[in-house]
Write a protein that holds these residues in place. Structure first.
Motif, PDB file in Angstrom:
ATOM      1  N   ASP A 498      39.090  38.970  40.371  1.00 13.20           N
ATOM      2  CA  ASP A 498      38.424  37.863  39.679  1.00 13.20           C
ATOM      3  C   ASP A 498      39.367  36.682  39.489  1.00 13.20           C
ATOM      4  O   ASP A 498      38.969  35.528  39.614  1.00 13.20           O
ATOM      5  CB  ASP A 498      37.866  38.328  38.330  1.00 13.20           C
ATOM      6  CG  ASP A 498      38.941  38.931  37.434  1.00 13.20           C
ATOM      7  OD1 ASP A 498      39.878  39.560  37.951  1.00 13.20           O
ATOM      8  OD2 ASP A 498      38.837  38.772  36.192  1.00 13.20           O
ATOM      9  N   ALA A 499      40.654  36.969  39.206  1.00 13.43           N
ATOM     10  CA  ALA A 499      41.634  35.890  39.027  1.00 13.43           C
ATOM     11  C   ALA A 499      41.885  35.154  40.339  1.00 13.43           C
ATOM     12  O   ALA A 499      41.976  33.925  40.380  1.00 13.43           O
ATOM     13  CB  ALA A 499      42.941  36.458  38.473  1.00 13.43           C
ATOM     14  N   LEU A 500      42.002  35.923  41.432  1.00 15.65           N
ATOM     15  CA  LEU A 500      42.196  35.299  42.744  1.00 15.65           C
ATOM     16  C   LEU A 500      40.996  34.433  43.103  1.00 15.65           C
ATOM     17  O   LEU A 500      41.128  33.312  43.602  1.00 15.65           O
ATOM     18  CB  LEU A 500      42.407  36.383  43.802  1.00 15.65           C
ATOM     19  CG  LEU A 500      42.572  35.902  45.247  1.00 15.65           C
ATOM     20  CD1 LEU A 500      43.845  35.079  45.399  1.00 15.65           C
ATOM     21  CD2 LEU A 500      42.578  37.092  46.205  1.00 15.65           C
ATOM     22  N   TYR A 501      39.810  34.938  42.839  1.00 17.71           N
ATOM     23  CA  TYR A 501      38.566  34.219  43.115  1.00 17.71           C
ATOM     24  C   TYR A 501      38.516  32.910  42.333  1.00 17.71           C
ATOM     25  O   TYR A 501      38.235  31.844  42.896  1.00 17.71           O
ATOM     26  CB  TYR A 501      37.400  35.136  42.741  1.00 17.71           C
ATOM     27  CG  TYR A 501      36.041  34.505  42.688  1.00 17.71           C
ATOM     28  CD1 TYR A 501      35.338  34.220  43.852  1.00 17.71           C
ATOM     29  CD2 TYR A 501      35.429  34.231  41.463  1.00 17.71           C
ATOM     30  CE1 TYR A 501      34.070  33.668  43.801  1.00 17.71           C
ATOM     31  CE2 TYR A 501      34.163  33.685  41.401  1.00 17.71           C
ATOM     32  CZ  TYR A 501      33.480  33.406  42.568  1.00 17.71           C
ATOM     33  OH  TYR A 501      32.221  32.858  42.508  1.00 17.71           O
ATOM     34  N   VAL A 502      38.790  32.984  41.045  1.00 19.26           N
ATOM     35  CA  VAL A 502      38.762  31.778  40.207  1.00 19.26           C
ATOM     36  C   VAL A 502      39.797  30.768  40.685  1.00 19.26           C
ATOM     37  O   VAL A 502      39.517  29.578  40.822  1.00 19.26           O
ATOM     38  CB  VAL A 502      39.000  32.141  38.721  1.00 19.26           C
ATOM     39  CG1 VAL A 502      39.254  30.883  37.895  1.00 19.26           C
ATOM     40  CG2 VAL A 502      37.815  32.924  38.174  1.00 19.26           C
ATOM     41  N   ALA A 503      41.013  31.252  40.942  1.00 22.00           N
ATOM     42  CA  ALA A 503      42.099  30.350  41.304  1.00 22.00           C
ATOM     43  C   ALA A 503      41.809  29.590  42.593  1.00 22.00           C
ATOM     44  O   ALA A 503      41.945  28.362  42.654  1.00 22.00           O
ATOM     45  CB  ALA A 503      43.405  31.142  41.447  1.00 22.00           C
ATOM     46  N   CYS A 504      41.403  30.296  43.619  1.00 26.17           N
ATOM     47  CA  CYS A 504      41.220  29.661  44.933  1.00 26.17           C
ATOM     48  C   CYS A 504      40.017  28.733  44.977  1.00 26.17           C
ATOM     49  O   CYS A 504      40.018  27.749  45.721  1.00 26.17           O
ATOM     50  CB  CYS A 504      41.099  30.717  46.026  1.00 26.17           C
ATOM     51  SG  CYS A 504      42.606  31.672  46.292  1.00 26.17           S
TER      52      CYS A 504
END
Length: 538
Positions: A498-504
């Motif tokens: 979820d963090a990778l998704y939000v960041a990118c």
């Protein structure tokens, strides 16, 4: 049909050219390429000539001249445009198209070889999308597409096919189909000399125009459902949910009291500024106690997946006039949260909520991210971001770094390159996965003293002056043209899709990722897991 550039430039004011641009792009032809607004450095009668569209097809090299609005001829003169502001010309559109075609053929021949010797046929087509010209001796019917035949763009494919048959019959020496390597050679010869690649600043401007148009289209859909008192809009990052939420708040504020809330306080701070001219109460979820004792005629909840629990819904129920079962509310929800962070999403609460309202979506048009960013995020996470509609961009850049100091040096070099391309510092955000300024590579940057902390400036005029630095959590719900993802270690990717998704997905046009040792391998593992499982890793 592929078209270059992939999105019409903001400098193209002609509504007719924009219409033809869209109609060309919609033609299902994978072999042909159209180029828009091709400039001719040398023209026999003009200091600088221009061809509206050049279409490189296997059957023909076609030149398209577009004349929008009013067109009339009087005493041998041609007039284009509205009455009182007409542009007068001694040339008919057919003469203009023919002149541009011959000038282009000569100059292209200097680069790829004589087109006739190579067997490349050519011809032109004049389009007047808004009017129908009377038949004259200046043109044959196959050389012209008027308003009726153009049919708002629906008749363009047939008009091009008819023109191709007409011109091939008159280019008896042609060798068709023109070989694909020769067509590619012509394209490469055209682009450097006639279709100058804009710098990144110009591309960002074009993406802004596209974003505004696309989000307007999303907003129009809200009109269709205004009569429904309880709405749930679903869609991935970048599909315009926050835009719709803000518009719903504006509209609802004209008929009653409105509460706008979200979990992320920086998002509500930003929205409070946007909605400051409207009687809307904007509070982050953790401050809803300030509204205790009040009820609101309409609730607007953005990023609702972050509070999809019965406790969260209970708080909102007490603030809604009529409660969640009878009140008026609009929830914006990213369904990818159910896949990427299942432990924080209560499916029973979700089933309860959607049983009370009408679920619309998922929104399929991604208005924020370029095609390349959408594909990259989907490859690593399996998340559904919708169909990328903001246009083409550069592929995300993954930069290997050895340690925090190496990362700072490479970050400085990348930012310097962006500034060289006239990108404003305000269009760049340094997004820290670790989220700790004291240990961040940005703190070791030569520009550290000129970096603003996003949480300190969001909602204020200061956001428009410098580079911003933020944690991923604080930047959720926000976006910027260029995002530099920093302070990323392999352990940050363990169980945190979820963090990778939000960041990118915060990057609208360009994404730069600093990969510390072990990160590239972990990303590769994520991509492979997505492929083998048919979705995001569990």
């Amino acid at each position: 049909m592929r078209i270059i550039p992939s999105e019409v430039s903001s400098s193209t004011r002609s509504r007719a050219e924009r219409s033809v641009f869209a109609a060309l792009k919609a033609i299902p032809d994978a072999r042909s390429v159209a180029l828009h607004s091709v400039h001719l450095p040398r023209h026999a009668r003009k200091r600088v000539g221009e061809i509206d569209f050049v279409v490189i097809m296997p059957e023909l090299l076609l030149f398209i001249e577009v004349k929008g609005g009013r067109v009339r001829q009087q005493d041998g003169k041609w007039y284009y445009g509205p009455s009182g502001a007409e542009e007068r010309s001694g040339e008919s559109p057919f003469t203009q198209a023919s002149g541009g075609m011959h000038a282009f053929e000569r100059q292209l021949g200097e680069r790829v070889g004589d087109l006739r010797t190579l067997g490349v046929p050519s011809g032109y087509l004049v389009i007047t999308p808004d009017v129908d010209l009377g038949r004259t001796t200046e043109f044959e019917p196959e050389q012209y597409l008027g308003s009726k035949a153009y049919d708002g763009g629906r008749g363009l494919a047939e008009g091009i096919a008819r023109a191709a048959r007409f011109w091939r019959a008159r280019n008896w020496w042609a060798k068709t189909p023109v070989p694909a390597p020769l067509r590619e050679k012509m394209l490469k010869a055209i682009r450097p000399d006639f279709d100058l690649v804009p710098n990144l600043r110009a591309r960002l401007t074009d993406l802004d125009v596209t974003f505004e148009r696309l989000t307007e289209e999303q907003m129009d859909r809200l009109d269709e459902l205004e009569s429904n008192p309880r709405l749930i809009w679903t869609g991935g990052a970048g599909t315009g949910k926050t835009f719709l939420a803000a518009e719903a708040a504006r509209r609802s504020s004209t008929t009653g009291s409105v509460l706008f809330t979200a979990v992320n306080p920086t998002l509500t701070t930003h929205l409070a500024e946007i909605l400051s001219d409207h009687p809307v109460t904007v509070l982050p979820f953790d401050r809803l106690a300030e509204a205790q004792g009040r009820t609101f005629d309409h609730l607007i909840v953005d990023e609702a997946q972050d509070l999809m629990t019965f406790d969260g819904l209970g708080v909102l129920d007490g603030l809604s006039a009529g409660g969640l079962e009878q009140g008026r509310w609009t929830f914006m929800l990213d369904q990818n949260n159910q896949l990427l962070a299942p432990t924080s999403f209560d499916h029973e609460a979700w089933d309860y909520l959607r049983g009370l309202g009408t679920v619309y979506g998922p929104l399929k048009r991604n208005c924020r991210n370029t095609v390349q960013i959408v594909k990259e995020v989907q490859a690593y996470t399996g998340a559904d971001l919708g169909v990328a509609s903001a246009g083409e961009g550069e592929r995300p850049l993954f930069q290997n770094v050895q340690d925090v100091r190496d990362e700072a040096a490479l970050l400085d070099a990348y930012v310097a390159d962006l500034l060289q391309q006239e990108v404003s510092p305000q269009d760049i955000t340094l997004l820290s996965v670790a989220g700790d300024w004291e240990s961040s590579s940005a703190r070791l940057s030569r520009r550290a003293s000129k970096i603003e902390h996003f949480t300190e400036v969001v909602g204020s005029a200061r956001t428009g002056r410098r580079l911003t630095w933020s944690s991923v959590t604080d930047f959720k719900g926000h976006e910027n043209h260029v995002v530099c993802l920093i302070d990323l270690d392999p352990e940050h990717l363990d169980g945190r899709l979820d963090a990778l998704y939000v960041a990118c997905t915060r990057a609208r046009a360009q994404l730069w990722v600093a990969c510390r040792p072990g990160v590239r391998k972990r990303l590769g593992d994520l991509g492979m897991a997505t492929i083998t499982r048919g979705g995001a890793p569990k």
